[in-house]
Design an enzyme around this catalytic site. Structure first.
Site, PDB file in Angstrom:
ATOM      1  N   TYR A  41      -2.938   3.087 -12.555  1.00 23.86           N
ATOM      2  CA  TYR A  41      -1.831   4.063 -12.465  1.00 23.86           C
ATOM      3  C   TYR A  41      -2.593   4.771 -13.890  1.00 23.86           C
ATOM      4  O   TYR A  41      -3.270   5.154 -14.487  1.00 23.86           O
ATOM      5  CB  TYR A  41      -0.955   3.087 -12.990  1.00 23.86           C
ATOM      6  N   LYS A  96       5.668   4.576  17.536  1.00 20.57           N
ATOM      7  CA  LYS A  96       5.413   5.495  17.088  1.00 20.57           C
ATOM      8  C   LYS A  96       4.057   5.232  16.118  1.00 20.57           C
ATOM      9  O   LYS A  96       3.131   5.507  16.195  1.00 20.57           O
ATOM     10  CB  LYS A  96       5.672   6.550  16.603  1.00 20.57           C
TER      11      LYS A  96
END
Length: 392
Positions: A41, A96
């Site tokens: 970060y 899916k």
């Protein structure tokens, strides 16, 4: 929902499996100290952001963009359930994504949209496209799905693929090529009749025409589609212009007399006495789920080869045989599109896997055949390079 009601639902193993959802996100690195935090970060991440701003192509190297697919629905045509809405569609979209990951190692994010207007869907998907390497459209009703896919393909430089159309079409073509071989024929020797002119019916018919079917007539709720029939929408009219060379009119029952192939992509039922009128060595692909248009026990009385969309009968025509490998191959070469030739290459690769094991009850591989995704992916990637849509 009360805890008692929830407990009753969990007595059903399907509900128990779905509790809490079927997906979660994992990081690819560990952050265990201050140095790791400052790299993953701020401030380290800012150097990566600056580099991408200066050279946008670096986004594919230094983020997950090129490896992740958006699975997008508006909940208007979910399985056989119809327009059940975005929230109710989420279990299917999660499923899916699970299949993408399990079968091809492809990460994906289920996205259920709270809109059904074509312009709104196109604009929404286009605006979120910078986060993804591909768009898998799912369970969007016809005829809207055709325009949505077309406009997104024109607008975006990443693959856009409506699986209800093209995944089914790829597997159907592969299965029919091998079914023809079982009966000692080529695809070009066959006259087919398709029941259903929705998304799957039109896409499968177009794919079979590209694949070299002898002739094909498609029926909707009003009968056989032919050039000049009144009331055809633009998609059916376009299909009429390239199909039904015999000029058949009237009912699907009359068209099936002497037909070599039946392809079912509707909720209708074909009476046994009509099935009996088909040609010798007929091929029946009755793909409606859970109730095929022709029950396999009936179909076997008259057909040399029988396929369905169900997993409890041989020769399941399941689009999980197509979409994981198609996207894996397209993402591997950072394709800008999934071309018609790439779909045909996927169908050929899938059909070729059967090889010398071909038999009436084995015209298509199992989804659990570990050769499927590598074969389809390789064929799609190679064809993308030939078609000039590969960037890697």
């Amino acid at each position: 929902m009360t805890s008692d009601r929830s407990s009753l639902l969990d007595d059903d193993p399907a509900f128990a499996l779905h509790r809490g959802g079927k997906l979660e996100v994992h990081s690819t690195i560990e952050v265990n100290d201050q140095e790791g935090l400052s790299l993953a970060y701020t401030p380290g991440v800012a150097r990566v952001c600056t580099a991408i701003a200066e050279n946008p192509e670096l986004v594919d190297t230094y983020t997950w963009k090129s490896k992740v697919v958006a699975v997008v629905t508006d909940g208007t045509a979910v399985l056989g359930l119809g327009a059940i809405g975005p929230e109710a569609s989420l279990p299917v979209m999660e499923g899916k994504s699970l299949l993408f990951k399990q079968f091809a190692g492809v990460d994906s994010v289920p996205i259920a949209l709270a809109c059904t207007d074509v312009d709104e869907i196109v604009e929404t998907v286009a605006r979120m496209a910078p986060s993804f390497g591909g768009i898998n459209l799912e369970d969007i009703s016809a005829p809207r799905c055709f325009e949505i896919e077309r406009r997104l393909r024109e607008r975006l430089d990443i693959p856009v693929f409506h699986d209800d159309q093209h995944g089914t079409a790829i597997v159907a073509l592969a299965a029919l090529r091998n079914a023809a071989r079982v009966t000692g024929r080529e695809l070009s020797d066959l006259r087919a009749v398709v029941s259903g002119a929705g998304a799957s019916g039109i896409a499968v018919s177009r794919m079979l025409i590209r694949g070299g079917i002898g002739d094909i007539a498609v029926a909707d709720s009003k009968g056989i589609i032919y050039e000049g029939r009144a009331g055809l929408n633009e998609h059916k009219a376009a299909l009429a212009a390239i199909s039904n060379k015999a000029g058949l009119q009237g009912s699907i029952e009359s068209a099936l007399a002497g037909a070599d192939v039946f392809v079912g992509l509707s909720a209708g039922e074909v009476p046994e006495e009509v099935v009996a009128t088909m040609a010798d060595n007929a091929i029946i692909c009755a793909m409606a789920n859970p109730n095929p248009e022709i029950h396999p026990d009936v179909a076997r009385k008259y057909a040399a080869v029988v396929a369905t969309g169900r997993s409890d009968f041989p020769n399941q025509i399941n689009n999980v045989l197509a979409f994981p490998g198609v996207f894996h191959g397209a993402l591997e070469v950072r394709a800008t599109d999934i071309t018609e030739n790439m779909k045909l290459a996927a169908a050929k690769a899938l059909a070729d896997l059967v090889g010398d094991d071909l038999a009436p009850d084995y015209i298509i591989p199992s989804p659990f055949d570990e050769r499927v995704v590598p074969a389809v992916s390789s064929a799609v990637a190679e064809q993308a390079r030939k078609d000039g849509v590969a960037r890697a």
